[in-house]
Design a protein around this motif. Structure first.
Motif: not given
Lengths: 245, 228
Positions: B22-25, B30-31, B110-111
């Protein structure tokens, strides 16, 4: 004499049995509808408080009862299909879903028609109404999931799991909606505890039995269509009299 | 020599992997968050700026928005792994699929859930919520959003790879999340009207435990159905 209890769990044998059973349910259903509604409209006395408008309960109450029972029966069939991998149970579950959704819809619609003269509003956020609406959503979710999966075996299993999860959730939803309603101090309308007239009871009970018989008859005829659809490529379907003609 | 992972080792592995991906994208995370902020900001525009009314509906608005934005990210829970074949490998692996699904649920929360909990106080201030109500709101979201991810995981697994799966998953999952909405918003409402929020929060906690026990297993079964 040993009876083979599982004989009719095969779609090919059940197809014929269902065809023979349908008239035994559909005609009594029609007759009892007529009798029940006759008692409801002409024999039962006018209600002292609600005047004539109360007569809608002769349809409303049986429809509500059936909408809830049918969900449990549908989930039961779905669970049977998932556990024992019987194709017919899954077909029965998907055959009952539209009827259940129909009864939930009738229950909401007649409830709104009754609510307008009684409460002065088509809709109030009463606990019963809200949970009936959520039940309709659950039916629609089941039907939508089944419709969007092309492989019938996956569709059966996926919707069965959804029905089971839904039936675990139904009591939780019901009680949370009830509690929400009491917390909000909204419209607190309760059914008056007055004892019903005998003719009213007779009418409601007769229509309830008629709705049961109707649900069984429609479920059986729909399951026959589903069997034909799914087994269209098999030999026994091709040899059926009605298919060859 | 293969060393068998412990349950927590496996759980940590899955969570770390999902967070790393997820951190790579970051845009995906954020969306969801921006969607949440937008939906909440639309309500005052729709119903008018009277502070009294806004204060009254703040809890409900924030909860409904949280429900909607958690639906938004559900289709992504398994789909990327499904497309590149990772999911198949996970199912073939000699490890518990239930634990792996639990790991994915935790990572998903978490995301998509945790950021909502963290941004909610800012939005609550826009609705002029009192401070003690904001505290309860955060606590309720903290207990409730994991339940959304858990129920959502079942829906996401059932609709894996279907046409129009995104809308369908909302249709399936939203009715099942109604109890969370009722008690989540109820906790905030209770504090605002001077009552105790303990009963609402306890029920949310009970839902969380109930869902924690059953949903990873059910979601794993749903994945098996979808993948066979």
């Amino acid at each position: 004499m040993a009876i083979n209890w599982f004989k009719y769990s095969a779609p090919s044998t059940f197809y014929g049995l269902a065809g023979k059973l349908i008239p035994w349910f559909s005609w009594p259903a029609a007759a009892l509808f007529a009798v029940g509604l006759y008692i409801g409209f002409f024999v039962a006395p006018t209600d002292a408080i609600q005047s004539e408008a109360y007569r809608i309960i002769f349809i409303h109450v049986p429809a509500s009862i059936l909408s809830m029972f049918l969900y449990l029966i549908m989930a039961g069939y779905a669970a049977l299909g998932l556990i024992f991998k019987t194709r017919l149970s899954a077909m029965m579950a998907s055959a009952l879903a539209p009827t259940g959704a129909l009864f939930a819809f009738i229950s909401l619609w007649t409830g709104a028609l009754w609510g307008k003269p009684m409460w002065g509003a088509w809709w109030v956020w009463d606990a019963r109404l809200t949970s009936e609406l959520i039940l309709l959503f659950l039916y629609l979710g089941f039907i939508a999931l089944q419709a969007s999966i092309e492989d019938p075996r996956r569709a059966d299993k996926a919707s069965a799991l959804l029905a089971i999860v839904g039936s675990v959730n139904v009591p939780i939803i019901y009680y949370s909606v009830q509690w929400w309603n009491t917390l909000h101090q909204g419209a607190t309308i309760k059914m008056t505890g007055t004892s019903m007239h005998v003719a009213m009871q007779q009418s409601m009970f007769t229509v309830l039995v008629a709705c049961w018989l109707y649900a069984i008859a429609v479920g059986l005829s729909r399951v026959r269509s589903i069997i034909l659809e799914r087994e269209a490529n098999t030999q026994w379907v091709k040899e059926l009299k009605e298919v060859r003609e | 020599m293969t060393s068998r992972l412990s349950v927590f080792g496996l759980l940590g592995l899955v969570i770390r992997r999902d967070l790393l991906l997820a951190m790579r994208r970051r845009a995906d995370v954020l969306t969801t968050l921006i969607f949440f902020v937008m939906v909440v900001s639309l309500f005052p525009l729709g119903v008018g700026p009277e502070p009294d009314m806004l204060r009254k509906m703040a809890g409900g608005v924030l909860w409904v928005a949280a429900l909607l934005s958690s639906m938004l990210s559900l289709p992504r829970m398994f789909s990327a792994d499904h497309i590149d074949g990772t999911l198949e490998q996970m199912m073939l692996a000699p490890q518990s699929l239930t634990v792996m699904v639990l790991g994915k649920i935790v990572a998903h929360w978490m995301l998509s859930g945790l950021p909502l909990v963290l941004i909610a106080p800012v939005l609550a201030l826009q609705f002029d919520m009192p401070v003690e109500a904001i505290g309860v709101l955060m606590l309720a979201l903290l207990l409730g959003t994991p339940v959304l991810s858990m129920i959502g995981a079942v829906g996401a697994a059932l609709t894996l790879g279907l046409r129009g799966g995104g809308v369908l998953v909302s249709l399936l999952v939203l009715p099942l999340t109604i109890p969370v909405l009722i008690f989540g918003a109820g906790a905030v409402e209770a504090v605002s009207s001077g009552m105790d929020a303990v009963s609402n929060l306890s029920l949310l906690g009970a839902f969380l435990l109930f869902a924690l026990v059953f949903s990873p297993f059910v979601a794993a079964q749903a994945l098996r159905i979808s993948m066979e």
